[in-house]
Scaffold this active site. Structure first.
Site, PDB file in Angstrom:
ATOM      1  CB  CYS A   1      -0.915   0.000   1.224  1.00 47.70           C
ATOM      2  SG  CYS A   1      -2.076   1.408   1.236  1.00 47.70           S
TER       3      CYS A   1
ATOM      4  CG  ASP B   1      -0.657   4.012   5.320  1.00 45.19           C
ATOM      5  OD1 ASP B   1       0.282   4.450   6.021  1.00 45.19           O
ATOM      6  OD2 ASP B   1      -1.850   4.079   5.662  1.00 45.19           O
TER       7      ASP B   1
ATOM      8  NE  ARG C   1      -0.541   5.039   8.745  1.00 47.50           N
ATOM      9  CZ  ARG C   1      -1.834   4.960   9.066  1.00 47.50           C
ATOM     10  NH1 ARG C   1      -2.215   5.216  10.302  1.00 47.50           N
ATOM     11  NH2 ARG C   1      -2.728   4.639   8.159  1.00 47.50           N
TER      12      ARG C   1
ATOM     13  CG  HIS D   1      -1.729  -1.008   5.952  1.00 47.43           C
ATOM     14  ND1 HIS D   1      -2.297  -0.020   6.710  1.00 47.43           N
ATOM     15  CD2 HIS D   1      -1.832  -0.591   4.662  1.00 47.43           C
ATOM     16  CE1 HIS D   1      -2.701   0.958   5.930  1.00 47.43           C
ATOM     17  NE2 HIS D   1      -2.440   0.648   4.679  1.00 47.43           N
TER      18      HIS D   1
ATOM     19  CB  CYS E   1      -5.834  -0.402   4.535  1.00 45.88           C
ATOM     20  SG  CYS E   1      -5.511   0.186   2.861  1.00 45.88           S
TER      21      CYS E   1
HETATM   22 ZN   LIG Z   1      -3.449   1.252   2.981  1.00 52.39          ZN
END
Ligand SMILES: [Zn+2]
Length: 221
Positions: free
Chosen positions: A52, A54, A56, A108, A111
């Site tokens: 992803c 993302d 993090r 994750h 998400c």
């Molecule tokens: Zn995500």
């Protein structure tokens, strides 16, 4: 006179990135003067990571790997879509040129893409198009997911089911099937990372050569 700390504090955020980069590069060659010479020479990663976007969930940090070890593709909610030229180009290059031995699809928990897909909110045009793929995963598993009593539980389970479906999508490509037939690689893995504890939950493995629904299996590869 300004102290170095004062200068750093006054920098624009993106200038700090460049400053950090210099410090990092210097630190790397302090430990090994030939570090970049060796790294620039050749790229032979064993892994393709489809994760992803993302911020993090950085592939190298969470797996304790260094530059050169993982070839990375990231998009919203780690989707493998059969007309995504970007994803398919990365896949083709990783499988046919880098000869990766493993492909990891890593979602994750928590998400935003997964959470958004289980709402009825109109995200307008492009995001609706992208999130539709996750809604389709929900529909396949609706009987199981509808039984869960909170949105958080539904999102968490959908995150796991989503990586399973994306691994299946990889197996449906002629790129993966051809490598399976001739080189018995790559092995496919579906993982989910926990933002709250930093741990990866391995939820699904598909070894090279696994048979999928025959409708998707190509002949003459
Ligand atoms: Zn995500």
């Amino acid at each position: 006179m300004s102290s170095p700390f004062y200068i750093y504090a006054m920098m624009k955020p993106y200038e700090k990135l460049l400053q950090n980069n210099k410090a990092w590069a210097e630190g790397m060659v302090t430990g090994n003067p030939d570090y970049f010479k060796q790294l620039a020479g050749v790229q032979t990663p064993d892994f393709l990571w489809i994760g992803c976007s993302d911020s993090r969930v950085p592939a190298n940090e969470i797996t304790g790997t260094t530059p050169g070890e993982i070839f990375v593709h990231r998009n919203v909610a780690n989707l493998v879509i059969n007309n995504d030229v970007n994803l398919l180009s990365v896949l083709d290059y990783a499988v046919n040129h880098l000869k990766v031995r493993h492909i990891i699809v890593c979602g994750h928990y928590g998400c935003g893409g997964i959470k958004a897909a289980i709402t009825n909110h109109n995200f307008n045009q492009v995001l609706n198009m992208w999130l539709r793929n996750i809604k389709d995963v929900y529909r396949i598993y609706r009987t199981e997911l509808d039984k869960l009593d909170t949105d958080e539980k539904k999102a968490n389970r959908l995150t796991e089911l989503n990586v399973i479906e994306q691994v299946n999508n990889l197996a449906k490509t002629s790129i993966v099937q051809k490598a399976w037939k001739h080189e018995q690689r790559p092995h496919l893995h579906g993982w989910v990372y926990g933002l709250n504890n930093g741990l990866i939950n391995p939820v699904f493995d598909m070894p090279a050569g696994t048979h999928i629904d025959t409708l998707y299996e190509y002949d003459d590869l």
